[in-house]
Design an enzyme around this catalytic site. Structure first.
Site, PDB file in Angstrom:
ATOM      1  N   ALA A  66       0.868  -1.187   0.000  1.00  0.00           N
ATOM      2  CA  ALA A  66       0.000   0.000   0.000  1.00  0.00           C
ATOM      3  C   ALA A  66       0.899   1.228   0.000  1.00  0.00           C
ATOM      4  O   ALA A  66       2.060   1.169   0.412  1.00  0.00           O
ATOM      5  CB  ALA A  66      -0.885  -0.019   1.239  1.00  0.00           C
ATOM      6  N   GLY A 110       0.830  -5.022   1.041  1.00  0.00           N
ATOM      7  CA  GLY A 110      -0.387  -5.145   0.238  1.00  0.00           C
ATOM      8  C   GLY A 110      -0.142  -5.811  -1.109  1.00  0.00           C
ATOM      9  O   GLY A 110      -1.065  -6.384  -1.687  1.00  0.00           O
ATOM     10  N   GLU A 113      -0.353  -9.374  -0.354  1.00  0.00           N
ATOM     11  CA  GLU A 113      -1.765  -9.665  -0.041  1.00  0.00           C
ATOM     12  C   GLU A 113      -2.622  -9.677  -1.307  1.00  0.00           C
ATOM     13  O   GLU A 113      -3.512 -10.516  -1.447  1.00  0.00           O
ATOM     14  CB  GLU A 113      -2.286  -8.635   0.972  1.00  0.00           C
ATOM     15  CG  GLU A 113      -1.639  -8.821   2.337  1.00  0.00           C
ATOM     16  CD  GLU A 113      -1.878  -7.648   3.278  1.00  0.00           C
ATOM     17  OE1 GLU A 113      -1.551  -6.506   2.888  1.00  0.00           O
ATOM     18  OE2 GLU A 113      -2.390  -7.872   4.382  1.00  0.00           O
ATOM     19  N   GLU A 133       5.028  -4.917   7.209  1.00  0.00           N
ATOM     20  CA  GLU A 133       4.294  -3.839   7.878  1.00  0.00           C
ATOM     21  C   GLU A 133       4.777  -3.602   9.306  1.00  0.00           C
ATOM     22  O   GLU A 133       4.678  -2.486   9.826  1.00  0.00           O
ATOM     23  CB  GLU A 133       2.782  -4.162   7.904  1.00  0.00           C
ATOM     24  CG  GLU A 133       2.105  -4.094   6.544  1.00  0.00           C
ATOM     25  CD  GLU A 133       2.111  -5.410   5.772  1.00  0.00           C
ATOM     26  OE1 GLU A 133       2.966  -6.285   6.068  1.00  0.00           O
ATOM     27  OE2 GLU A 133       1.274  -5.556   4.875  1.00  0.00           O
TER      28      GLU A 133
HETATM   29  C1  LIG Z   1      -1.810  -3.094   2.734  1.00  0.00           C
HETATM   30  C2  LIG Z   1      -1.379  -2.415   3.957  1.00  0.00           C
HETATM   31  C3  LIG Z   1      -2.420  -2.147   4.934  1.00  0.00           C
HETATM   32  C4  LIG Z   1      -0.114  -2.026   4.261  1.00  0.00           C
HETATM   33  C5  LIG Z   1       1.073  -2.030   3.434  1.00  0.00           C
HETATM   34  O1  LIG Z   1       1.190  -2.580   2.367  1.00  0.00           O
HETATM   35  S1  LIG Z   1       2.346  -1.151   4.124  1.00  0.00           S
HETATM   36  C6  LIG Z   1       3.623  -1.186   2.891  1.00  0.00           C
HETATM   37  C7  LIG Z   1       4.428  -2.412   2.968  1.00  0.00           C
HETATM   38  N1  LIG Z   1       5.555  -2.317   2.079  1.00  0.00           N
HETATM   39  C8  LIG Z   1       6.748  -1.875   2.456  1.00  0.00           C
HETATM   40  O2  LIG Z   1       6.974  -1.540   3.597  1.00  0.00           O
HETATM   41  C9  LIG Z   1       7.816  -1.806   1.387  1.00  0.00           C
HETATM   42  C10 LIG Z   1       8.302  -0.373   1.203  1.00  0.00           C
HETATM   43  N2  LIG Z   1       9.352  -0.280   0.198  1.00  0.00           N
HETATM   44  C11 LIG Z   1      10.609  -0.681   0.410  1.00  0.00           C
HETATM   45  O3  LIG Z   1      10.966  -1.187   1.446  1.00  0.00           O
HETATM   46  C12 LIG Z   1      11.583  -0.448  -0.691  1.00  0.00           C
HETATM   47  O4  LIG Z   1      11.061   0.510  -1.566  1.00  0.00           O
HETATM   48  C13 LIG Z   1      11.919  -1.720  -1.495  1.00  0.00           C
HETATM   49  C14 LIG Z   1      12.735  -2.679  -0.617  1.00  0.00           C
HETATM   50  C15 LIG Z   1      10.692  -2.413  -2.007  1.00  0.00           C
HETATM   51  C16 LIG Z   1      12.788  -1.333  -2.751  1.00  0.00           C
HETATM   52  O5  LIG Z   1      13.910  -0.588  -2.354  1.00  0.00           O
HETATM   53  P1  LIG Z   1      14.728   0.253  -3.456  1.00  0.00           P
HETATM   54  O6  LIG Z   1      15.850   0.871  -2.716  1.00  0.00           O
HETATM   55  O7  LIG Z   1      15.012  -0.584  -4.633  1.00  0.00           O
HETATM   56  O8  LIG Z   1      13.729   1.370  -3.962  1.00  0.00           O
HETATM   57  P2  LIG Z   1      13.228   2.684  -3.196  1.00  0.00           P
HETATM   58  O9  LIG Z   1      14.146   3.802  -3.533  1.00  0.00           O
HETATM   59  O10 LIG Z   1      12.988   2.411  -1.774  1.00  0.00           O
HETATM   60  O11 LIG Z   1      11.805   2.913  -3.887  1.00  0.00           O
HETATM   61  C17 LIG Z   1      11.661   3.528  -5.163  1.00  0.00           C
HETATM   62  C18 LIG Z   1      10.534   4.540  -5.044  1.00  0.00           C
HETATM   63  O12 LIG Z   1       9.350   3.846  -4.729  1.00  0.00           O
HETATM   64  C19 LIG Z   1       8.767   4.397  -3.543  1.00  0.00           C
HETATM   65  N3  LIG Z   1       8.081   3.342  -2.795  1.00  0.00           N
HETATM   66  C20 LIG Z   1       8.457   2.074  -2.617  1.00  0.00           C
HETATM   67  N4  LIG Z   1       7.559   1.399  -1.893  1.00  0.00           N
HETATM   68  C21 LIG Z   1       6.571   2.289  -1.595  1.00  0.00           C
HETATM   69  C22 LIG Z   1       5.365   2.201  -0.877  1.00  0.00           C
HETATM   70  N5  LIG Z   1       4.948   1.030  -0.326  1.00  0.00           N
HETATM   71  N6  LIG Z   1       4.608   3.287  -0.758  1.00  0.00           N
HETATM   72  C23 LIG Z   1       4.974   4.456  -1.332  1.00  0.00           C
HETATM   73  N7  LIG Z   1       6.117   4.608  -2.049  1.00  0.00           N
HETATM   74  C24 LIG Z   1       6.904   3.528  -2.168  1.00  0.00           C
HETATM   75  C25 LIG Z   1       9.945   4.937  -2.776  1.00  0.00           C
HETATM   76  O13 LIG Z   1       9.539   5.884  -1.829  1.00  0.00           O
HETATM   77  C26 LIG Z   1      10.766   5.531  -3.913  1.00  0.00           C
HETATM   78  O14 LIG Z   1      10.180   6.745  -4.330  1.00  0.00           O
HETATM   79  P3  LIG Z   1      10.985   8.147  -4.172  1.00  0.00           P
HETATM   80  O15 LIG Z   1      12.249   7.947  -4.932  1.00  0.00           O
HETATM   81  O16 LIG Z   1      10.077   9.168  -4.747  1.00  0.00           O
HETATM   82  O17 LIG Z   1      11.211   8.310  -2.709  1.00  0.00           O
END
Ligand SMILES: CC(C)=CC(=O)SCCNC(=O)CCNC(=O)[C@H](O)C(C)(C)COP(=O)(O)OP(=O)(O)OC[C@H]1O[C@@H](n2cnc3c(N)ncnc32)[C@H](O)[C@@H]1OP(=O)(O)O
Length: 259
Positions: A66, A110, A113, A133
């Site tokens: 998400a 998500g 999921e 999460e």
């Molecule tokens: C469904 C419910 C209720 C909850 C959830 O799903 S909570 C979210 C769970 N997911 C996470 O915690 C994963 C979050 N992301 C990461 O840990 C990393 O992005 C990665 C390990 C998947 C990849 O790392 P990498 O270094 O290759 O890439 P990033 O520079 O971190 O990401 C690129 C770009 O995408 C944005 N990003 C990534 N994931 C999310 C996200 N879940 N929500 C919003 N944005 C996300 C990240 O911020 C980056 O964007 P910017 O360069 O603009 O900062």
């Protein structure tokens, strides 16, 4: 289908492919994307030219969860009153046709999921599944604690949910989270091939089979077997049952007419 910004759709034969298309955010599942996904799924479910649906992302990410930035400022009353998750996310579980997740790269939170809401998961060899999460001070909210536990068992589900660690494609296959692993570049083609194979079968039998397997998650063994028996009997009322069995006896390929 036109007008989508965060997904792209196409049909290949009788298989619809929905591609999550928010590459700069690793397909983070924001409200708009989930709204578009739900609309596309409902449309394809109603389209008699479509027999199966594939949901996929990019080679780097199926979906990284998400949208954390969108969720960041939300309050308890806001998520409660909006029924956050429920309203937009469960569209995939309402689809009658088979839905196949073609997962390459990250399927986290998500994203994992969403894949688990699908009927079958085909994983690319670079796929990484996880419920991270806990690192954000929350828990899975789109069925992860329930569907992951049913798929991989309590110990591994606890391991994933409590530590937030990721599982690679090979571990996911060993744990029965995914049905098969293929090279990452072939994951969509493989899913479409599977969809085409299903499309050649009797649609009432396919929909009944999906409903019966899903019943296993909702009921006792005795009730589930009783349900299976009833719908098994019902399929003898279809022309496709006559055609399927006649074709076998006559050593020819069946021509199902979905009735
Ligand atoms: C469904 C419910 C209720 C909850 C959830 O799903 S909570 C979210 C769970 N997911 C996470 O915690 C994963 C979050 N992301 C990461 O840990 C990393 O992005 C990665 C390990 C998947 C990849 O790392 P990498 O270094 O290759 O890439 P990033 O520079 O971190 O990401 C690129 C770009 O995408 C944005 N990003 C990534 N994931 C999310 C996200 N879940 N929500 C919003 N944005 C996300 C990240 O911020 C980056 O964007 P910017 O360069 O603009 O900062």
């Amino acid at each position: 289908m036109a007008g989508y910004e965060m997904i792209a759709t196409e049909t290949q034969g009788r298989v619809a492919v929905v591609r999550l298309n928010r590459p700069k955010a690793l397909n983070a599942l924001c409200d708009q994307l989930m709204g578009e996904l739900g609309q596309a799924l409902r449309g394809f479910d109603e389209d008699s030219n479509v027999a199966a649906i594939v949901i996929t992302g990019s080679e780097k990410a199926f979906a990284a969860g998400a949208d954390i930035k969108e969720m960041q400022g939300r309050t308890y009353p806001a998520v409660y009153l909006d029924d956050f998750i429920g309203k937009r996310w469960e569209a995939v579980t309402q689809v009658q046709k088979p839905v196949i997740a073609a997962v390459a790269g990250y399927a986290l939170g998500g994203g994992c999921e969403l894949a688990m809401m699908c009927d079958i998961i085909i994983a690319g060899d670079n796929a990484r599944f996880g419920q991270p999460e806990i690192n954000l001070g929350i828990i899975p909210g789109a069925g992860g604690t329930q569907r992951l536990t049913r798929a991989v068992g309590k110990s591994k589900a606890m391991d994933m949910v409590l530590t937030g660690r990721m599982m690679d494609a090979q571990e996911a296959e060993r744990a029965n989270l995914v049905s098969r692993v293929v090279p990452a570049g072939e994951v969509v083609a493989e899913a479409v091939k599977m969809g085409e194979a299903i499309a050649a079968l009797s649609a009432p039998a396919v929909a009944t089979a999906k409903e019966a397997v899903n019943r296993a998650f909702e009921t006792t063994l005795a009730e589930g077997v009783k349900f299976e028996r009833r719908v098994f009997h019902a399929l003898f009322a279809t022309e496709d049952q006559k055609e399927g069995m006649s074709a076998f006896a006559e050593k020819r390929k069946p021509a199902f007419r979905n009735r």
